[in-house]
Write an enzyme that holds these catalytic residues in place. Structure first.
Site, PDB file in Angstrom:
ATOM      1  N   SER A 131      40.316  35.083  53.163  1.00 59.25           N
ATOM      2  CA  SER A 131      39.743  33.644  53.300  1.00 59.25           C
ATOM      3  C   SER A 131      40.954  32.610  52.446  1.00 59.25           C
ATOM      4  O   SER A 131      40.888  31.523  53.257  1.00 59.25           O
ATOM      5  CB  SER A 131      38.479  33.597  52.664  1.00 59.25           C
ATOM      6  OG  SER A 131      38.487  34.205  51.531  1.00 59.25           O
ATOM      7  N   ASP A 175      43.671  33.240  44.306  1.00 57.69           N
ATOM      8  CA  ASP A 175      43.957  33.588  45.432  1.00 57.69           C
ATOM      9  C   ASP A 175      44.845  32.707  46.381  1.00 57.69           C
ATOM     10  O   ASP A 175      45.628  32.809  47.101  1.00 57.69           O
ATOM     11  CB  ASP A 175      42.845  34.189  46.568  1.00 57.69           C
ATOM     12  CG  ASP A 175      41.950  35.211  45.664  1.00 57.69           C
ATOM     13  OD1 ASP A 175      42.374  35.931  44.677  1.00 57.69           O
ATOM     14  OD2 ASP A 175      40.738  35.372  46.084  1.00 57.69           O
TER      15      ASP A 175
HETATM   16  C1  GLA Z   1      38.068  37.506  43.388  1.00 53.61           C
HETATM   17  C2  GLA Z   1      38.222  36.186  43.365  1.00 53.61           C
HETATM   18  C3  GLA Z   1      39.467  35.633  42.372  1.00 53.61           C
HETATM   19  C4  GLA Z   1      39.408  36.666  41.131  1.00 53.61           C
HETATM   20  C5  GLA Z   1      39.406  38.157  41.316  1.00 53.61           C
HETATM   21  C6  GLA Z   1      39.090  38.981  40.237  1.00 53.61           C
HETATM   22  O1  GLA Z   1      39.300  38.016  44.352  1.00 53.61           O
HETATM   23  O2  GLA Z   1      38.330  35.390  44.437  1.00 53.61           O
HETATM   24  O3  GLA Z   1      39.445  34.297  42.089  1.00 53.61           O
HETATM   25  O4  GLA Z   1      38.400  36.292  40.037  1.00 53.61           O
HETATM   26  O5  GLA Z   1      38.122  38.035  42.427  1.00 53.61           O
HETATM   27  O6  GLA Z   1      40.290  38.860  39.451  1.00 53.61           O
END
Ligand code: GLA
Length: 392
Positions: A131, A175
């Site tokens: 995403s 991300d």
């Molecule tokens: C998901 C969330 C990230 C982060 C991870 C855990 O991927 O999108 O922002 O919090 O979990 O590290």
């Protein structure tokens, strides 16, 4: 030809078939794997992800009006919307595109419309941030059509806002930051408070192997939110804005005053921040063994203190850690299912993949998917010459 090359030419062909003209640009943004620093981003802490050589593409052409028209190869579905009428639809794929348009508008960007074809090769739902890749490829498409300056931090913040407020998923900034700012051959140490980044090269002679358990995270949203709430409560206990502001010594000094669950949650975050900083240092000096040791410790902490692992993740991580060619392994991403990541001696990678996959199948009756990944660059934009690749 590589899978990436196939996908790209497929997109170029589809654009012409769909819109009857040659495209003008190719926007691409990668998925990511986090090497260490898990559940630290929303605590203003540190993460050490790398962008992977799998991504999402938008092949497009600027329109000069206020219409966005997108065809998704994956969903075999074409959608159109007006930038002047941004209403939240259902929970379909186009909401990621619309949400990014909304978030960019909220940041004051004047947007122009475009038409494009999109597709990707980041496995969906595996915890490899498909995403965020869609969001950053979309931001690149708007940048191509509208001409505003590309600032990776700002784009990451817009992508996160789209995800949090438009799509309705409460994620941190990791991300989008890594998808926007990845550096080829490097992992990126990200300070999730200041958004400062430092690129550290992967240890020489190693490869990064993603091990997908083929389990998917049910109820992850509620468990994720519950972990965030526990961290916020622990920060209040220490009287600080976020757990980033607590060091290991302070945590130990006050451990006896905390209830056991809060202590475990906070201990994961506080020690994980330190491990992440230590891993970046170890990586900068090429010390794969130390990076691996820290990854193993991270897994134990996520399993025992933060409690976001599951049996299949533990099984695959233990198999990986037990292999002679492996420096270290851990679950990666939000947890509860999805992938583990291992740092492996490049020369041993083939045997590692074969043996860990066989061991995992024998133990779980599940078939794992394995991706040996190269660290790639963040979101990019390629402008095509008028008689460029699309004409081929
Ligand atoms: C998901 C969330 C990230 C982060 C991870 C855990 O991927 O999108 O922002 O919090 O979990 O590290």
């Amino acid at each position: 030809m590589t899978g990436e090359g196939d996908l790209r030419s497929n997109l170029l062909r589809s654009f012409e078939a769909c819109f009857g003209e040659a495209p003008e640009w190719v926007a691409r943004a990668p998925g990511r794997v986090n090497l260490i620093g898990e559940h630290t981003d929303y605590n203003d802490g540190f993460v050490l992800p790398m962008a992977i050589d799998r991504g999402v593409w938008v092949v497009g052409r600027s329109r000069g009006d206020r219409t966005v028209s997108v065809y998704s190869l994956y969903f075999d579905d074409r959608r159109e919307f007006e930038l002047d009428e941004l209403d939240r639809g259902g929970d379909e794929w186009i909401e990621y595109v619309r949400g990014v348009a909304w978030a960019l508008g909220e940041r004051g960007h004047v947007l122009s419309g475009w038409e494009g074809v999109t597709a990707g090769d980041v496995p969906v739902g595996a915890g490899l941030s498909s995403s965020a890749a869609v969001e950053m490829a979309t931001a690149r498409a708007f940048h191509a059509a509208s001409g505003f300056r590309w600032d990776p931090r700002e784009m990451a913040l817009a992508g996160q806002r789209a995800e949090n407020e438009w799509v309705g998923v409460n994620s941190g900034i990791m991300d989008q930051m890594i998808s926007a700012s990845g550096v080829e051959g490097h992992a990126l140490l990200i300070d999730c408070r200041s958004l400062a980044t430092r690129a550290v090269p992967l240890p020489p002679g190693t490869s990064v192997v993603i091990l997908d358990t083929s389990t998917r995270r049910g109820l992850v949203g509620s468990a994720y939110n519950e972990r965030r709430a526990a961290c916020e409560e622990a920060a209040r206990f220490f009287g600080v804005p976020a757990l980033r502001d607590v060091d290991v010594a302070t945590l130990e000094a006050r451990a006896a005053e905390m209830d056991p669950l809060s202590l475990r949650r906070a201990r994961h975050v506080v020690t994980e921040n330190q491990r992440t900083l230590d891993a970046a240092e170890a990586m900068a000096r090429g010390d794969a063994a130390e990076v691996g040791r820290l990854m193993n410790a991270s897994h134990a902490s996520l399993r025992d203190d933060f409690e976001v692992s599951r049996r299949e993740l533990d099984v695959i991580v233990e198999l990986a850690q037990g292999h002679a060619g492996c420096h270290g392994a851990r679950m990666t991403g939000a947890g509860f299912g999805g992938c583990a990541v291992a740092l492996v001696d490049a020369a041993a990678t083939e045997g590692f993949v074969r043996e860990v996959a066989a061991g995992y199948e024998a133990a779980t009756r599940l078939h794992p998917k394995v991706y040996v990944c190269a660290a790639s660059e963040g979101a990019s934009l390629e402008r095509l010459a008028e008689t460029g690749p699309a004409a081929r």
